[in-house]
Design a protein around this motif. Sequence first.
Motif, PDB file in Angstrom:
ATOM      1  N   HIS A 108       0.835  -1.206   0.000  1.00  0.00           N
ATOM      2  CA  HIS A 108       0.000   0.000   0.000  1.00  0.00           C
ATOM      3  C   HIS A 108       0.865   1.250   0.000  1.00  0.00           C
ATOM      4  CE1 HIS A 108      -3.200   2.717   0.321  1.00  0.00           C
ATOM      5  NE2 HIS A 108      -2.835   3.159   1.505  1.00  0.00           N
ATOM      6  N   HIS A 135       1.116   5.572  -1.803  1.00  0.00           N
ATOM      7  CA  HIS A 135       0.567   6.669  -2.618  1.00  0.00           C
ATOM      8  C   HIS A 135       1.737   7.480  -3.158  1.00  0.00           C
ATOM      9  CE1 HIS A 135      -3.469   6.114  -0.753  1.00  0.00           C
ATOM     10  NE2 HIS A 135      -2.839   6.036   0.410  1.00  0.00           N
ATOM     11  N   HIS A 186      -9.534   1.920   1.619  1.00  0.00           N
ATOM     12  CA  HIS A 186      -9.187   2.235   3.012  1.00  0.00           C
ATOM     13  C   HIS A 186     -10.445   1.998   3.842  1.00  0.00           C
ATOM     14  CE1 HIS A 186      -6.242   4.493   0.662  1.00  0.00           C
ATOM     15  NE2 HIS A 186      -5.487   4.608   1.739  1.00  0.00           N
ATOM     16  N   HIS A 207      -5.631  -0.737   6.118  1.00  0.00           N
ATOM     17  CA  HIS A 207      -5.584  -0.305   7.531  1.00  0.00           C
ATOM     18  C   HIS A 207      -6.402  -1.209   8.461  1.00  0.00           C
ATOM     19  CE1 HIS A 207      -3.185   3.235   6.823  1.00  0.00           C
ATOM     20  NE2 HIS A 207      -3.980   3.552   5.815  1.00  0.00           N
ATOM     21  N   ASP A 263       2.322   3.028   3.155  1.00  0.00           N
ATOM     22  CA  ASP A 263       1.240   4.016   3.036  1.00  0.00           C
ATOM     23  C   ASP A 263       1.702   5.176   2.163  1.00  0.00           C
ATOM     24  OD1 ASP A 263      -1.171   5.230   3.079  1.00  0.00           O
ATOM     25  OD2 ASP A 263      -1.350   5.411   5.256  1.00  0.00           O
TER      26      ASP A 263
HETATM   27 ZN   LIG Z   1      -3.377   5.020   2.179  1.00  0.00          ZN
END
Ligand SMILES: [Zn+2]
Length: 506
Positions: A66, A68, A246, A286, A337
């Motif tokens: 995961h 971004h 998420h 998460h 993340d």
């Molecule tokens: Zn995220």
Amino acid sequence: MSILFDDVLVYDRDAPSLAIGPTDVFVDGDRIAAIGLTASARADRQTRIVHGGGEHLLVPGAINAHFHSPANHLKGSLPSLPLELFMLYESSADPQLRPSPREAYLRTSLAAMEMLRLGTTSVQDDAFLMPYPEPDVIDAVMSAYADVGIRAAVALDQPEIVEADKLPFLDEFASPELSAVLHQSAPMARNELLEMYDYLISSWHGAADGRLTAAVSISAPQRVSEEYFAELDALSAQHRIPLFAHILETKSQRVLAVAQPRFRGRSLVQYTSDLGLLSERMNVIHAVWVDDPDLDLIAASGAVVAHNPISNLRLGSGVMPFRRMRDRGIPIALGVDEAICGDEVNMWGVARMAGLIHNIEGFDSASWPRAAEVLDCLWRGGAHAMLRADELGQITVGCLADLALIDLRTAAFSPLNDIAGQLVYCESGSSVVMTVVNGAVVFDDGRITTVNEAALLREVREVFAEKREVIDQSRLRAGRWHEEYREMVRRTAQVEVGMTRWIGEQ
Ligand SMILES: [Zn+2]
């Protein structure tokens, strides 16, 4: 192209010491072709021979499940804040922050290079291309991954409903000025977003010898309409690609179920399940504020949880119920993340944090994560999240050759006591001496082989130093809502939800 790893230890989750060898591993094209006695016989004159001298360990490449990429140039730039406040500053739809294609290329390359250096061979990029995705920026992101040489599955993380519907309470006490902002329509409508997915999939899915793939993202169930959620799920099923969601990252998201009539008091997991959209193609990202019924639903669906323990700490989200998931057989993958709440893009740090943070849940050490379990999340769990458990995350004949070679003569492994323990608790990534993706050597002896790393880093420094003022101004404008967002978080913190994932009293 072929590679022979000669005289290396090879990570094997089924071996008593978690390694076999020293032995040989032969890579032919993009696959692991032979392990053991037959491997060296496969080499020919063109084969690159890597001598391990019995003091190197070959492991699967780490999978950053995961991530971004649009925040890659922002590492360390925000203080620790609860997610809802953090996002106010971090993922603003301010048109002035729209990246040029070159900026998107540079920021994507930045972390891709960092990952290869540290033995991460795959990334799942949930790319929020603010204010909305466009073909030239999508091309830039995908070209960066193509050029740097990492394996990447990329989705477009774009909410398409108004801000007021995503957050609890805020609309009730917002000033008229903020309320107007909360009810502004999203920067891009659902049909246009689906056109961008058409573009992403038709242009890039399966590109770079299969190294680049598309995924789909709803961002979060509360951030999209049911129609768009269902349409993305259909795309995910049609192409058999992961759907990123998420879910219950924060307490505010748990409280939203009570605050917003459309959820009718159901948790976001229950809501997703009732829509018929909780599936084995979903990455539940998460999953901190999940309760036991939520976990039962996730387990029954076959979905994978993407665990981001450093991000969860950085944003004070709470501690994910790791053992309750493992006990139910829920596959867990690990992720950074993003580089603004990670903040280094280092899966060894994530693995160490996953190996440590759950020990504060109670005295019973039998329920704490074992090092070998954490490695299983890092590799097999990641492969599961990518829906490629049969060909990634393991060193097995026939699997894709995504590998990292670890020098065991470093401080982290001297003396070699326990492979799993030292990989999880000692390794920082500095022992990685070679990284292979899809059978190609992409990091070798301190150097990225695919692109000019020093030149790209120089350009990153120059380009984003110039952008700094625009970023600062945007944050300054976002800051005028700080107290109202903070009040929302404070109110949600006070709501009794029958559980806590914080260790303090609040
Ligand atoms: Zn995220």
